[in-house]
Motif scaffolding. Structure first.
Motif, PDB file in Angstrom:
ATOM      1  N   ILE A  11       0.841  -1.209   0.000  1.00 38.01           N
ATOM      2  CA  ILE A  11       0.000   0.000   0.000  1.00 38.01           C
ATOM      3  C   ILE A  11       0.872   1.253   0.000  1.00 38.01           C
ATOM      4  O   ILE A  11       0.607   2.207  -0.742  1.00 38.01           O
ATOM      5  N   ALA A  12       1.924   1.263   0.819  1.00 38.73           N
ATOM      6  CA  ALA A  12       2.837   2.413   0.869  1.00 38.73           C
ATOM      7  C   ALA A  12       3.509   2.632  -0.481  1.00 38.73           C
ATOM      8  O   ALA A  12       3.604   3.771  -0.959  1.00 38.73           O
ATOM      9  N   ALA A  13       3.962   1.557  -1.122  1.00 35.09           N
ATOM     10  CA  ALA A  13       4.615   1.675  -2.427  1.00 35.09           C
ATOM     11  C   ALA A  13       3.642   2.203  -3.480  1.00 35.09           C
ATOM     12  O   ALA A  13       3.994   3.078  -4.281  1.00 35.09           O
ATOM     13  N   ALA A  14       2.409   1.698  -3.463  1.00 39.54           N
ATOM     14  CA  ALA A  14       1.408   2.164  -4.427  1.00 39.54           C
ATOM     15  C   ALA A  14       1.091   3.642  -4.200  1.00 39.54           C
ATOM     16  O   ALA A  14       0.994   4.422  -5.162  1.00 39.54           O
ATOM     17  N   ALA A  15       0.944   4.046  -2.953  1.00 43.55           N
ATOM     18  CA  ALA A  15       0.648   5.452  -2.647  1.00 43.55           C
ATOM     19  C   ALA A  15       1.803   6.357  -3.061  1.00 43.55           C
ATOM     20  O   ALA A  15       1.589   7.452  -3.596  1.00 43.55           O
ATOM     21  N   LEU A  16       3.029   5.901  -2.820  1.00 43.08           N
ATOM     22  CA  LEU A  16       4.190   6.700  -3.227  1.00 43.08           C
ATOM     23  C   LEU A  16       4.300   6.809  -4.744  1.00 43.08           C
ATOM     24  O   LEU A  16       4.617   7.875  -5.275  1.00 43.08           O
ATOM     25  N   CYS A  17       4.020   5.720  -5.444  1.00 42.91           N
ATOM     26  CA  CYS A  17       4.029   5.764  -6.918  1.00 42.91           C
ATOM     27  C   CYS A  17       2.972   6.722  -7.439  1.00 42.91           C
ATOM     28  O   CYS A  17       3.233   7.523  -8.342  1.00 42.91           O
ATOM     29  N   PHE A  18       1.785   6.649  -6.860  1.00 42.43           N
ATOM     30  CA  PHE A  18       0.700   7.548  -7.243  1.00 42.43           C
ATOM     31  C   PHE A  18       1.109   9.008  -7.013  1.00 42.43           C
ATOM     32  O   PHE A  18       0.908   9.864  -7.874  1.00 42.43           O
ATOM     33  N   ALA A  19       1.702   9.284  -5.847  1.00 41.73           N
ATOM     34  CA  ALA A  19       2.149  10.644  -5.535  1.00 41.73           C
ATOM     35  C   ALA A  19       3.238  11.094  -6.503  1.00 41.73           C
ATOM     36  O   ALA A  19       3.218  12.233  -6.984  1.00 41.73           O
ATOM     37  N   LEU A  20       4.168  10.209  -6.795  1.00 41.02           N
ATOM     38  CA  LEU A  20       5.264  10.551  -7.698  1.00 41.02           C
ATOM     39  C   LEU A  20       4.757  10.860  -9.104  1.00 41.02           C
ATOM     40  O   LEU A  20       5.159  11.856  -9.717  1.00 41.02           O
ATOM     41  N   ILE A  21       3.859  10.036  -9.610  1.00 43.07           N
ATOM     42  CA  ILE A  21       3.298  10.264 -10.947  1.00 43.07           C
ATOM     43  C   ILE A  21       2.550  11.594 -10.993  1.00 43.07           C
ATOM     44  O   ILE A  21       2.731  12.390 -11.913  1.00 43.07           O
ATOM     45  N   ASN A  22       1.715  11.859  -9.978  1.00 40.89           N
ATOM     46  CA  ASN A  22       0.982  13.120  -9.943  1.00 40.89           C
ATOM     47  C   ASN A  22       1.909  14.313  -9.780  1.00 40.89           C
ATOM     48  O   ASN A  22       1.681  15.370 -10.361  1.00 40.89           O
ATOM     49  N   CYS A  23       2.967  14.144  -8.994  1.00 40.04           N
ATOM     50  CA  CYS A  23       3.925  15.233  -8.792  1.00 40.04           C
ATOM     51  C   CYS A  23       4.655  15.552 -10.097  1.00 40.04           C
ATOM     52  O   CYS A  23       4.819  16.717 -10.449  1.00 40.04           O
ATOM     53  N   VAL A  24       5.087  14.520 -10.820  1.00 39.09           N
ATOM     54  CA  VAL A  24       5.772  14.731 -12.098  1.00 39.09           C
ATOM     55  C   VAL A  24       4.829  15.408 -13.098  1.00 39.09           C
ATOM     56  O   VAL A  24       5.225  16.356 -13.779  1.00 39.09           O
ATOM     57  N   GLN A  25       3.583  14.937 -13.172  1.00 38.10           N
ATOM     58  CA  GLN A  25       2.613  15.586 -14.067  1.00 38.10           C
ATOM     59  C   GLN A  25       2.431  17.047 -13.699  1.00 38.10           C
ATOM     60  O   GLN A  25       2.398  17.921 -14.564  1.00 38.10           O
ATOM     61  N   PHE A  26       2.292  17.307 -12.405  1.00 39.91           N
ATOM     62  CA  PHE A  26       2.099  18.678 -11.946  1.00 39.91           C
ATOM     63  C   PHE A  26       3.295  19.546 -12.309  1.00 39.91           C
ATOM     64  O   PHE A  26       3.133  20.648 -12.836  1.00 39.91           O
ATOM     65  N   LEU A  27       4.512  19.059 -12.057  1.00 43.42           N
ATOM     66  CA  LEU A  27       5.710  19.840 -12.344  1.00 43.42           C
ATOM     67  C   LEU A  27       5.909  20.073 -13.841  1.00 43.42           C
ATOM     68  O   LEU A  27       6.307  21.160 -14.256  1.00 43.42           O
ATOM     69  N   LEU A  28       5.622  19.048 -14.650  1.00 46.10           N
ATOM     70  CA  LEU A  28       5.787  19.191 -16.094  1.00 46.10           C
ATOM     71  C   LEU A  28       4.757  20.137 -16.716  1.00 46.10           C
ATOM     72  O   LEU A  28       5.047  20.815 -17.688  1.00 46.10           O
ATOM     73  N   LYS A  29       3.558  20.144 -16.154  1.00 47.34           N
ATOM     74  CA  LYS A  29       2.475  20.903 -16.781  1.00 47.34           C
ATOM     75  C   LYS A  29       2.057  22.153 -16.020  1.00 47.34           C
ATOM     76  O   LYS A  29       1.140  22.845 -16.441  1.00 47.34           O
ATOM     77  N   ARG A  30       2.739  22.482 -14.935  1.00 50.28           N
ATOM     78  CA  ARG A  30       2.298  23.632 -14.135  1.00 50.28           C
ATOM     79  C   ARG A  30       2.379  24.948 -14.905  1.00 50.28           C
ATOM     80  O   ARG A  30       1.572  25.828 -14.698  1.00 50.28           O
ATOM     81  N   ASN A  31       3.336  25.087 -15.806  1.00 50.52           N
ATOM     82  CA  ASN A  31       3.442  26.307 -16.603  1.00 50.52           C
ATOM     83  C   ASN A  31       2.486  26.307 -17.791  1.00 50.52           C
ATOM     84  O   ASN A  31       2.291  27.323 -18.433  1.00 50.52           O
ATOM     85  N   ARG A  32       1.941  25.138 -18.104  1.00 49.17           N
ATOM     86  CA  ARG A  32       0.985  25.001 -19.215  1.00 49.17           C
ATOM     87  C   ARG A  32      -0.449  25.169 -18.777  1.00 49.17           C
ATOM     88  O   ARG A  32      -1.338  25.219 -19.615  1.00 49.17           O
ATOM     89  N   THR A  33      -0.705  25.167 -17.474  1.00 47.30           N
ATOM     90  CA  THR A  33      -2.083  25.188 -16.991  1.00 47.30           C
ATOM     91  C   THR A  33      -2.394  26.471 -16.236  1.00 47.30           C
ATOM     92  O   THR A  33      -1.499  27.152 -15.750  1.00 47.30           O
ATOM     93  N   ALA A  34      -3.685  26.753 -16.164  1.00 50.84           N
ATOM     94  CA  ALA A  34      -4.179  27.878 -15.379  1.00 50.84           C
ATOM     95  C   ALA A  34      -5.461  27.422 -14.688  1.00 50.84           C
ATOM     96  O   ALA A  34      -6.070  26.429 -15.069  1.00 50.84           O
ATOM     97  N   GLN A  35      -5.867  28.169 -13.684  1.00 49.72           N
ATOM     98  CA  GLN A  35      -7.063  27.799 -12.931  1.00 49.72           C
ATOM     99  C   GLN A  35      -8.153  28.838 -13.146  1.00 49.72           C
ATOM    100  O   GLN A  35      -7.884  30.027 -13.281  1.00 49.72           O
ATOM    101  N   THR A  36      -9.390  28.364 -13.203  1.00 52.14           N
ATOM    102  CA  THR A  36     -10.550  29.243 -13.336  1.00 52.14           C
ATOM    103  C   THR A  36     -11.752  28.558 -12.692  1.00 52.14           C
ATOM    104  O   THR A  36     -11.644  27.454 -12.192  1.00 52.14           O
ATOM    105  N   THR A  37     -12.882  29.225 -12.743  1.00 49.67           N
ATOM    106  CA  THR A  37     -14.118  28.650 -12.223  1.00 49.67           C
ATOM    107  C   THR A  37     -15.012  28.289 -13.390  1.00 49.67           C
ATOM    108  O   THR A  37     -15.203  29.073 -14.307  1.00 49.67           O
ATOM    109  N   GLY A  38     -15.545  27.063 -13.345  1.00 47.51           N
ATOM    110  CA  GLY A  38     -16.429  26.589 -14.397  1.00 47.51           C
ATOM    111  C   GLY A  38     -17.809  26.287 -13.850  1.00 47.51           C
ATOM    112  O   GLY A  38     -17.994  26.117 -12.646  1.00 47.51           O
ATOM    113  N   THR A  39     -18.782  26.236 -14.737  1.00 43.92           N
ATOM    114  CA  THR A  39     -20.164  25.910 -14.389  1.00 43.92           C
ATOM    115  C   THR A  39     -20.512  24.549 -14.981  1.00 43.92           C
ATOM    116  O   THR A  39     -20.280  24.314 -16.163  1.00 43.92           O
ATOM    117  N   ILE A  40     -21.080  23.676 -14.163  1.00 43.22           N
ATOM    118  CA  ILE A  40     -21.443  22.337 -14.625  1.00 43.22           C
ATOM    119  C   ILE A  40     -22.570  22.445 -15.642  1.00 43.22           C
ATOM    120  O   ILE A  40     -23.588  23.076 -15.384  1.00 43.22           O
TER     121      ILE A  40
END
Length: 127
Positions: A11-40
């Protein structure tokens, strides 16, 4: 090693892998993304059997970027309590505003905390 220690380690290894993958995605794409408010604008209800377990549904949103209104190409997961017309914070691709991203720092932090708790429980046999 007993079964509990092995289970907690997996479980610890899976959680760390999940965190690592999300962290890499975030770092690679943080300059490509912006935040806003959307309506469903559209909701896809999940299978009733899995809806209770996941407590979420999938939505398409409408949002404005630089004065232009967009509709998301992909759906994002939201809590069951939200309805059509509700607003949500979203991250979109600056170069392709119809594309939404679902990574978040909170998800990274929570998965690291889960991994830490599992490691501590495995090492100190807290369970």
């Amino acid at each position: 090693m007993d079964n509990d220690t092995i289970f907690l380690s997996v479980i610890a290894a899976a959680a760390l892998c999940f965190a690592l993958i999300n962290c890499v995605q975030f770092l690679l794409k943080r300059n490509r993304t912006a935040q806003t408010t959307g309506t469903i604008i559209s909701i896809k209800m999940p299978n009733p059997e899995t809806a209770k377990a996941r407590n979420s549904k999938w939505e398409k949103v409408s949002y404005k970027v630089d004065g232009k209104t967009y509709q998301s190409q992909n759906r994002i997961q939201v809590p069951m309590t939200l309805q059509i017309g509700s607003t949500v914070k979203i991250r979109y691709d600056k170069f392709n505003p119809e594309k939404l991203y679902s990574f978040s720092l909170l998800r990274i932090v929570i998965s690291i905390l889960i991994a830490a708790v599992c490691i501590l429980a495995a090492v100190f046999k807290l369970i």
